[in-house]
Design a protein around this motif. Structure first.
Motif, PDB file in Angstrom:
ATOM      1  N   ALA A 128      -4.335   1.912  -3.327  1.00  0.00           N
ATOM      2  CA  ALA A 128      -3.139   1.574  -2.553  1.00  0.00           C
ATOM      3  C   ALA A 128      -1.933   2.357  -3.065  1.00  0.00           C
ATOM      4  O   ALA A 128      -1.878   2.775  -4.225  1.00  0.00           O
ATOM      5  CB  ALA A 128      -2.869   0.076  -2.650  1.00  0.00           C
ATOM      6  N   ILE A 129      -0.971   2.555  -2.180  1.00  0.00           N
ATOM      7  CA  ILE A 129       0.316   3.151  -2.551  1.00  0.00           C
ATOM      8  C   ILE A 129       1.356   2.051  -2.464  1.00  0.00           C
ATOM      9  O   ILE A 129       1.535   1.422  -1.422  1.00  0.00           O
ATOM     10  CB  ILE A 129       0.687   4.329  -1.629  1.00  0.00           C
ATOM     11  N   ALA A 130       2.044   1.802  -3.554  1.00  0.00           N
ATOM     12  CA  ALA A 130       3.004   0.703  -3.621  1.00  0.00           C
ATOM     13  C   ALA A 130       4.049   0.822  -2.517  1.00  0.00           C
ATOM     14  O   ALA A 130       4.608   1.896  -2.271  1.00  0.00           O
ATOM     15  CB  ALA A 130       3.697   0.698  -4.982  1.00  0.00           C
ATOM     16  N   GLY A 131       4.278  -0.304  -1.838  1.00  0.00           N
ATOM     17  CA  GLY A 131       5.300  -0.352  -0.810  1.00  0.00           C
ATOM     18  C   GLY A 131       4.855   0.140   0.551  1.00  0.00           C
ATOM     19  O   GLY A 131       5.638   0.100   1.506  1.00  0.00           O
ATOM     20  N   GLU A 132       3.605   0.622   0.660  1.00  0.00           N
ATOM     21  CA  GLU A 132       3.107   1.141   1.932  1.00  0.00           C
ATOM     22  C   GLU A 132       2.203   0.108   2.611  1.00  0.00           C
ATOM     23  O   GLU A 132       1.645  -0.761   1.953  1.00  0.00           O
ATOM     24  CB  GLU A 132       2.332   2.437   1.712  1.00  0.00           C
ATOM     25  N   PRO A 133       2.045   0.201   3.937  1.00  0.00           N
ATOM     26  CA  PRO A 133       1.138  -0.713   4.648  1.00  0.00           C
ATOM     27  C   PRO A 133      -0.277  -0.624   4.099  1.00  0.00           C
ATOM     28  O   PRO A 133      -0.667   0.386   3.502  1.00  0.00           O
ATOM     29  CB  PRO A 133       1.204  -0.203   6.093  1.00  0.00           C
TER      30      PRO A 133
END
Length: 264
Positions: A128-133
């Motif tokens: 996951a990429i922090a802050g992304e959907p």
């Protein structure tokens, strides 16, 4: 008239620069945003051959997956291959845009296209990429509708990428229920694939020690090559840009090829 800036805005909306890895160099790398354009070439990598194609076909903009320049330059001369290509392209007023790892990770990017092409179900980012959907992130993994032989996946992958050779490591004769994909050179995601419960990781290339680790951990690897794992997507990108910008002539480089060839 369409401008370089118009293309940049469209590509940024599709693959936002914030999704790129910290070490990457993405966005408009050469050129003026206000310049008008008529001809656009996509390619995986700008090389002397693909640069010459762009110049000879009067491309106003190259959308190259791999950045040029990639690393900071202290001088711009014809003493290096990078310098010669940049001088030639600047001289022909050819702009350069690179989406690179943002294109890998975006919602409809290369890894999503790989996962859908197998096809996988319940696809989600491997990292996951922090802050992304939740549908945006690094790599992808998912499950097959039902367990299928690895040999069948190999055939599907070669058909999807249009290749006739494929390397592998780890268990060879098995049924695969779930798989992860990470285009380019992404063997570092082997452990993430294992932790996600995947039987298989597909990446373009990796090193010898990652292959040994795959064998030891019981995760199969399929390695179609760095070029093959990404080139299909720049061809699709050219088609997408042509649909979006009907006043332009857009094509995927017709001269670039995998630099690695089979000897026998």
């Amino acid at each position: 008239m369409t401008t370089v800036g118009d293309l940049c805005d469209h590509l940024e909306a599709f693959a936002p620069a914030r999704l790129a890895e910290e070490w990457d160099n993405v966005g408009l790398l050469v050129g003026r945003r206000e310049a008008t354009i008529q001809r656009v070439m996509t390619c995986l990598t700008i090389t002397p051959i693909s640069a010459a194609e762009a110049i000879s076909h009067r491309a106003d903009l190259i959308v190259a997956h791999h950045p040029l320049p990639f690393r900071a330059l202290k001088r711009l001369t014809d003493d290096s291959t990078v310098g010669r290509m940049l001088l030639d392209l600047i001289g022909s007023q050819t702009a350069i845009y690179s989406p690179h790892t943002a294109f890998d990770s975006t919602a409809g990017g290369i890894n999503q296209q790989l996962a859908e092409g197998l096809p996988l179900r319940e696809i989600r980012p491997l990292v996951a990429i922090a802050g992304e959907p939740e549908h945006v992130g690094v790599g992808r993994y998912g499950r097959f509708e039902q367990p299928i032989p690895l040999r069948e996946i190999e055939q599907r992958l070669m058909k999807l990428l249009g290749i006739d050779r494929l390397e592998g490591a780890g268990p060879a004769e098995r049924e695969v229920s779930s798989a992860a994909v990470a285009c380019g050179s992404a063997g570092q995601f082997l452990d993430a694939a294992r932790q996600a419960g995947c039987d298989l990781l597909i990446t373009g290339e990796t090193n010898f020690h990652t292959c040994l680790e795959a064998e030891a951990s019981g995760v199969s690897l399929l390695l179609p090559g760095h070029f093959a794992s990404e080139r299909f997507a720049v061809e699709r990108l050219a088609e997408s840009l042509q649909r979006e910008f009907g006043d332009l002539s857009v094509w995927a480089s017709r001269t670039e090829a995998d630099p690695i060839r089979s000897i026998c």
